[in-house]
Motif scaffolding. Structure first.
Motif, mmCIF file in Angstrom:
data_model
loop_
_atom_site.group_PDB
_atom_site.id
_atom_site.type_symbol
_atom_site.label_atom_id
_atom_site.label_comp_id
_atom_site.label_asym_id
_atom_site.label_seq_id
_atom_site.Cartn_x
_atom_site.Cartn_y
_atom_site.Cartn_z
ATOM 1 N N HIS A 407 0.808 -1.214 0.000
ATOM 2 C CA HIS A 407 0.000 0.000 0.000
ATOM 3 C C HIS A 407 0.839 1.260 0.000
ATOM 4 O O HIS A 407 0.341 2.353 -0.304
ATOM 5 C CB HIS A 407 -0.981 0.018 1.179
ATOM 6 N N ILE A 408 2.150 1.153 0.277
ATOM 7 C CA ILE A 408 2.974 2.364 0.339
ATOM 8 C C ILE A 408 3.023 3.080 -1.004
ATOM 9 O O ILE A 408 3.053 4.313 -1.068
ATOM 10 C CB ILE A 408 4.393 2.063 0.861
ATOM 11 N N THR A 409 3.011 2.341 -2.111
ATOM 12 C CA THR A 409 3.025 2.996 -3.418
ATOM 13 C C THR A 409 1.766 3.823 -3.611
ATOM 14 O O THR A 409 1.810 4.951 -4.132
ATOM 15 C CB THR A 409 3.184 1.949 -4.533
ATOM 16 N N ALA A 410 0.625 3.304 -3.188
ATOM 17 C CA ALA A 410 -0.623 4.069 -3.264
ATOM 18 C C ALA A 410 -0.593 5.263 -2.322
ATOM 19 O O ALA A 410 -1.167 6.320 -2.627
ATOM 20 C CB ALA A 410 -1.808 3.164 -2.944
ATOM 21 N N ASP A 411 0.049 5.125 -1.166
ATOM 22 C CA ASP A 411 0.163 6.243 -0.239
ATOM 23 C C ASP A 411 0.952 7.385 -0.872
ATOM 24 O O ASP A 411 0.597 8.565 -0.731
ATOM 25 C CB ASP A 411 0.848 5.797 1.052
ATOM 26 N N ILE A 412 2.019 7.039 -1.582
ATOM 27 C CA ILE A 412 2.815 8.056 -2.265
ATOM 28 C C ILE A 412 2.007 8.682 -3.399
ATOM 29 O O ILE A 412 2.009 9.908 -3.583
ATOM 30 C CB ILE A 412 4.125 7.436 -2.789
ATOM 31 N N ALA A 413 1.284 7.859 -4.153
ATOM 32 C CA ALA A 413 0.450 8.381 -5.241
ATOM 33 C C ALA A 413 -0.609 9.337 -4.703
ATOM 34 O O ALA A 413 -0.908 10.369 -5.327
ATOM 35 C CB ALA A 413 -0.201 7.228 -6.008
ATOM 36 N N TYR A 414 -1.183 9.003 -3.542
ATOM 37 C CA TYR A 414 -2.205 9.871 -2.959
ATOM 38 C C TYR A 414 -1.597 11.189 -2.499
ATOM 39 O O TYR A 414 -2.222 12.249 -2.612
ATOM 40 C CB TYR A 414 -2.906 9.157 -1.807
ATOM 41 N N ALA A 415 -0.366 11.151 -2.000
ATOM 42 C CA ALA A 415 0.310 12.388 -1.622
ATOM 43 C C ALA A 415 0.553 13.262 -2.849
ATOM 44 O O ALA A 415 0.375 14.489 -2.793
ATOM 45 C CB ALA A 415 1.627 12.073 -0.915
ATOM 46 N N VAL A 416 0.955 12.647 -3.955
ATOM 47 C CA VAL A 416 1.136 13.412 -5.191
ATOM 48 C C VAL A 416 -0.191 14.039 -5.614
ATOM 49 O O VAL A 416 -0.258 15.207 -6.013
ATOM 50 C CB VAL A 416 1.687 12.517 -6.313
ATOM 51 N N ARG A 417 -1.251 13.276 -5.533
ATOM 52 C CA ARG A 417 -2.584 13.786 -5.872
ATOM 53 C C ARG A 417 -2.937 14.993 -5.010
ATOM 54 O O ARG A 417 -3.464 16.007 -5.512
ATOM 55 C CB ARG A 417 -3.605 12.661 -5.689
ATOM 56 N N GLN A 418 -2.670 14.924 -3.719
ATOM 57 C CA GLN A 418 -2.958 16.046 -2.830
ATOM 58 C C GLN A 418 -2.097 17.262 -3.173
ATOM 59 O O GLN A 418 -2.562 18.403 -3.116
ATOM 60 C CB GLN A 418 -2.722 15.626 -1.378
ATOM 61 N N TYR A 419 -0.832 17.001 -3.520
ATOM 62 C CA TYR A 419 0.072 18.099 -3.869
ATOM 63 C C TYR A 419 -0.416 18.834 -5.116
ATOM 64 O O TYR A 419 -0.443 20.067 -5.155
ATOM 65 C CB TYR A 419 1.487 17.562 -4.082
ATOM 66 N N ILE A 420 -0.820 18.073 -6.126
ATOM 67 C CA ILE A 420 -1.304 18.698 -7.355
ATOM 68 C C ILE A 420 -2.612 19.441 -7.105
ATOM 69 O O ILE A 420 -2.847 20.532 -7.627
ATOM 70 C CB ILE A 420 -1.466 17.645 -8.472
ATOM 71 N N ALA A 421 -3.482 18.884 -6.270
ATOM 72 C CA ALA A 421 -4.725 19.571 -5.930
ATOM 73 C C ALA A 421 -4.455 20.891 -5.213
ATOM 74 O O ALA A 421 -5.157 21.881 -5.426
ATOM 75 C CB ALA A 421 -5.597 18.671 -5.058
ATOM 76 N N THR A 422 -3.434 20.921 -4.376
ATOM 77 C CA THR A 422 -3.120 22.112 -3.591
ATOM 78 C C THR A 422 -2.379 23.166 -4.401
ATOM 79 O O THR A 422 -2.611 24.367 -4.228
ATOM 80 C CB THR A 422 -2.272 21.730 -2.364
ATOM 81 N N THR A 423 -1.494 22.748 -5.299
ATOM 82 C CA THR A 423 -0.586 23.693 -5.960
ATOM 83 C C THR A 423 -0.810 23.848 -7.458
ATOM 84 O O THR A 423 -0.405 24.849 -8.038
ATOM 85 C CB THR A 423 0.871 23.236 -5.768
ATOM 86 N N ARG A 424 -1.409 22.842 -8.104
ATOM 87 C CA ARG A 424 -1.482 22.776 -9.567
ATOM 88 C C ARG A 424 -0.102 23.136 -10.164
ATOM 89 O O ARG A 424 0.034 23.964 -11.057
ATOM 90 C CB ARG A 424 -2.581 23.691 -10.106
ATOM 91 N N ASP A 425 0.918 22.445 -9.626
ATOM 92 C CA ASP A 425 2.308 22.697 -10.016
ATOM 93 C C ASP A 425 2.602 21.963 -11.324
ATOM 94 O O ASP A 425 3.042 20.813 -11.329
ATOM 95 C CB ASP A 425 3.243 22.221 -8.898
ATOM 96 N N MET A 426 2.372 22.632 -12.440
ATOM 97 C CA MET A 426 2.558 22.005 -13.739
ATOM 98 C C MET A 426 4.039 21.765 -14.047
ATOM 99 O O MET A 426 4.377 20.841 -14.784
ATOM 100 C CB MET A 426 1.917 22.854 -14.829
ATOM 101 N N ASN A 427 4.919 22.602 -13.493
ATOM 102 C CA ASN A 427 6.349 22.364 -13.702
ATOM 103 C C ASN A 427 6.766 21.045 -13.081
ATOM 104 O O ASN A 427 7.540 20.285 -13.678
ATOM 105 C CB ASN A 427 7.174 23.511 -13.116
ATOM 106 N N TRP A 428 6.288 20.770 -11.868
ATOM 107 C CA TRP A 428 6.651 19.511 -11.213
ATOM 108 C C TRP A 428 6.114 18.325 -12.019
ATOM 109 O O TRP A 428 6.784 17.306 -12.154
ATOM 110 C CB TRP A 428 6.093 19.474 -9.795
ATOM 111 N N LEU A 429 4.912 18.479 -12.540
ATOM 112 C CA LEU A 429 4.329 17.398 -13.330
ATOM 113 C C LEU A 429 5.084 17.153 -14.625
ATOM 114 O O LEU A 429 5.419 16.017 -14.960
ATOM 115 C CB LEU A 429 2.868 17.729 -13.668
ATOM 116 N N ARG A 430 5.384 18.206 -15.364
ATOM 117 C CA ARG A 430 5.757 18.054 -16.768
ATOM 118 C C ARG A 430 7.236 18.211 -17.052
ATOM 119 O O ARG A 430 7.715 17.767 -18.099
ATOM 120 C CB ARG A 430 4.959 19.048 -17.609
ATOM 121 N N GLN A 431 7.985 18.855 -16.161
ATOM 122 C CA GLN A 431 9.407 19.074 -16.419
ATOM 123 C C GLN A 431 10.250 18.074 -15.635
ATOM 124 O O GLN A 431 9.971 17.781 -14.479
ATOM 125 C CB GLN A 431 9.807 20.497 -16.041
ATOM 126 N N THR A 432 11.286 17.573 -16.276
ATOM 127 C CA THR A 432 12.221 16.677 -15.607
ATOM 128 C C THR A 432 13.354 17.503 -15.024
ATOM 129 O O THR A 432 14.079 18.176 -15.757
ATOM 130 C CB THR A 432 12.777 15.625 -16.582
#
Length: 756
Positions: A407-432
């Motif tokens: 379940h830890i992988t899902a926990d990390i995925a859920y944290a990413v989901r919360q981060y994107i909901a809070t910040t809509r950080d497109m640079n973090w999503l799309r840029q390496t």
């Protein structure tokens, strides 16, 4: 948390470590003695710690830890002990009765520990702090001053440094003179950790220390008013350690005599300006909240000052950065604790620090890919315990734990989901990022892909089972179809489809077949008893370790009837073993507040902290007596803070909105203020009173103008200083959102539908 913590303390060793915090200030924890046994032997594991996310030490001990420095192969990997050059004491004369007014304290507002005493009319104050501006430096500062009653004969204060035994983790070279334009007698010492975690992955193994020469003694006279600095700088290379050492001294002596403590204090106060929680009318609760935030922030590279070195962060461990020795306090490893328990409150108040927590996982995705492949699956599977390389480092004591806690992988995925909901950080999503091999879009997809290959299709039920897992309830394993694990897997896949739209071509397509699979993941539900069984074949009343099914109500916020939620909470409250960790009761607190059962919530809120805190410095233990477990347990602190923010504050984060679900004042309190909540780069305050709550915009963002909706009425919330007030009636619920930036369909978030 792991199945087993090898650094256990028992009630016998705890002895009489019950001390009183005598300060009446909410940000100062003070005592006349340090924690100790009845025979006077000190208990340093209950001392306060100072840190800044790069380095940390428990005060008056011989150990410093550096973020990202580990020694030991695989399951033996642990934080590498650096002998402390900051374990310094200022000793007064030994004349009987000459020392009075002795105090030991932790000032969390300014981030320092102090020892004060009066000797023959001279005041001596020793401050220890991990500098928040020159972040490689731990500093000892001595304030020595004569008072009006100073002994004319003077007094001599002796200084002693005790770095302890040589490190068993690091092979150090002999000390060498360090050339500095700002001090005489500085020395440096460099070394290498003895054993790499895994030779197949990159790892920093070098460490260097640069430190000042400590005077043997200082003689004070009636005219004395002295401030002495002693600096030690720690980093991976001599160039890095020496840089902050010299820059700090240059600031103190060459640039007009800048005050190094004032600079440090200002940096800490800037952090608190960014976000804090205040409670009126309940000093005890206020202190506990401040202590929790302080200890978590001490382990994070969070700062608003411009010179902070942007280096790789290597995660939050249950014991923070001040603990993690071999076979102790989970050895400094990162678990689901990071994303599930500590991450949310940090995200709400300090989103840039939350980004650093996710960057750790993103930086080690190569090891997560390898783990998935090595265990027969696709995508990225994160290890149950991670350290510097990101490979699995759970010790061999706990084979089931490392193999089954998926379940830890899902926990990390859920944290990413919360981060994107809070910040809509497109640079973090799309840029390496430079030095990384993947961006956020890729990480999201690969975590989802892991679950598509881990789930098994049942041709009879036409549902997908997830079998052979260890759920958060580590007492029962292996089990099939644990609701928390299954919902988390479904959420990971649904979020990947949503993120595919946000990523706009920067993510490989998420097949519809994945979404269909997620929808058909099995969700256990007992219609007769109206509750979710813990696993396939669960017998009502079977003991569990900690919050598990309760977590699907919060933080997963899975939709269900109020009766089902109540039954889940009641059934598992009675089944949870009494020596479980504190986080369980914080989640039950939130659940009963959702059900408007404030009496039950208050009982469980008290239970979420009361028996886990060790005075006077508000150090948390993992469990209650007689077994106390890991120290200083910032996992429990993180769960408790969620009880404050999401429980009494009513804060609920969704993919494209926030809901304030009837905020309330905590028990025995007059007012709750959560200051510096961040949403889409807007910063606002929540103030809760007994009959009303107010939202106040502090810093608006024109790119994401906010609206607030209540009872169908929309209120603009877009100008600095504007306040919106609402009454706290039983049905008060307020939503905050911005105009949708995309037409991306929201995550489906419902599982349990059989395939045709």
């Amino acid at each position: 948390m792991g199945l087993l913590n090898l650094g256990l303390l028992t009630l016998a060793s705890f002895a009489t470590c019950q001390f009183t915090d005598i300060s009446l200030e909410p940000t100062i924890f003070e005592s006349t003695i340090l924690p100790q046994h009845e025979n006077g032997t000190l208990l340093p594991r209950y001392f306060a710690s100072v840190g800044n996310g790069h380095i940390s030490t428990t005060v008056n001990t011989d150990t410093v830890y550096l973020n990202g420095l580990y020694n030991g192969e695989r399951g033996e990997s642990h934080r590498a002990r650096i002998p402390s050059r900051n374990n310094i004491r200022a000793y007064p004369p030994t004349d009987e009765g000459s020392v009075t007014e002795r105090l030991f304290g932790l000032n969390v507002a300014e981030g320092f520990f102090y020892e004060k005493y009066n000797v023959k009319g001279y005041t001596v104050e020793h401050r220890t702090f991990a500098h928040r501006y020159f972040t490689r430096v731990i500093m000892s500062m001595f304030l020595l001053k004569a008072t009006a009653s100073a002994d004319p004969a003077g007094v001599t204060i002796a200084f002693e440094s005790n770095p302890g035994d040589p490190s068993a983790d690091i092979t150090f070279q002999p000390e060498m003179p360090f050339e500095s334009n700002h001090t005489l007698g500085a020395v440096s010492q460099c070394g290498e950790t003895r054993i790499r975690e895994d030779v197949n992955y990159p790892q920093s193994t070098g460490v260097c220390v640069v430190h000042d020469t400590l005077p043997i003694s200082v003689t004070l006279t009636p005219s004395s008013n002295l401030t002495l600095y002693y600096l030690a700088s720690y980093d991976f290379t001599l160039e890095e350690a020496g840089s902050d050492f010299n820059d700090a001294l240059k600031y103190a002596f060459d640039d007009g005599g800048g005050d190094l403590f004032v600079l440090h204090s200002a940096a800490w106060r800037s952090v608190w300006t960014d976000g804090k929680i205040e409670v009126d009318g309940n000093l005890e609760l206020s202190k506990i909240i401040n202590g929790c935030l302080y200890y978590i922030l001490s382990a994070l590279p969070v700062s608003t000052v411009p010179n902070i070195v942007q280096r790789q962060f290597y995660g939050l461990s249950p014991g923070g950065l001040a603990y993690g020795d071999y076979l102790m306090d989970y050895q400094g490893h990162s678990f689901w604790d990071t994303e599930t328990w500590m991450f949310p409150s940090i995200l709400y108040l300090y989103p840039r620090a939350a980004e650093q927590m996710l960057n750790y996982r993103l930086s080690v995705i190569a090891a997560a890919r390898d783990l998935a492949n090595q265990t027969g699956y696709a995508g990225a599977r994160y290890p149950w315990e991670g350290a510097v390389t990101g490979r699995e480092v759970t010790p061999d004591c706990c084979v089931d734990t490392r193999e089954l806690q998926i379940h830890i992988t899902a926990d990390i995925a859920y944290a990413v989901r919360q981060y994107i909901a809070t910040t809509r950080d497109m640079n973090w999503l799309r840029q390496t990022k430079p030095g990384y091999i993947a961006n956020g879009c890729t990480m999201i997809r690969e975590m989802a892909e892991f679950y598509t290959t881990r789930a098994e299709f049942n041709t009879t039920t036409r549902l997908h089972d997830i079998n052979g897992v260890m759920p958060p309830d580590e007492d029962n394993r292996p089990v099939n179809n644990n609701p928390y694990t299954n919902i988390g897997a479904g959420y990971s896949i649904f979020f990947a489809k949503y993120a595919e739209c946000l990523c706009a071509g920067d993510m490989t397509q998420v097949p519809q077949a994945w979404v269909d699979l997620a929808s058909s993941i099995k969700l256990l539900y007992d219609e007769e008893l109206d509750y979710h069984p813990e696993f396939e074949g669960y017998v009502l009343g079977t003991p569990i370790k900690q919050a598990d099914v309760a977590l699907i109500g919060f933080p997963q916020q899975y939709e269900m009837a109020a009766s089902t939620r109540r039954n889940d909470l009641t059934i598992y409250e009675n089944a949870t073993r009494p020596d479980g960790p504190a986080m369980t009761w914080a989640m039950h607190t939130i659940g009963f507040l959702d059900l408007n059962d404030v009496t039950k919530a208050a009982e469980l809120f008290d239970k979420s902290f009361r028996n886990y805190i060790r005075e006077p410095f508000k150090v948390w233990t993992e469990a209650q007596p007689p077994t106390l477990g890991a120290i200083n347990f910032i996992t429990g602190m993180g769960g408790f803070l969620q009880g404050v923010i999401s429980g009494y504050g009513g804060y609920r984060l969704h993919p494209e909105k926030i809901v304030f679900q009837r905020p309330r004042v905590p028990p025995n309190s007059e007012e709750l203020r959560i200051k510096g909540l961040d949403y889409l780069s807007n910063s606002f305050d929540l103030t809760v009173r007994n009959t009303s709550f107010t939202l106040t915009m502090v810093r608006s963002n024109i790119n994401f103008p906010l609206n607030v909706e209540h009872d169908g009425v929309i209120y603009p919330f877009q100008e600095n200083g504007v306040s919106l007030g609402f009454g706290t009636t039983q049905f008060t619920s307020v939503s905050m959102y911005t105009i949708r930036q995309t037409n991306c369909p929201l995550p489906l978030d419902k599982i349990g539908t059989p395939l045709p």
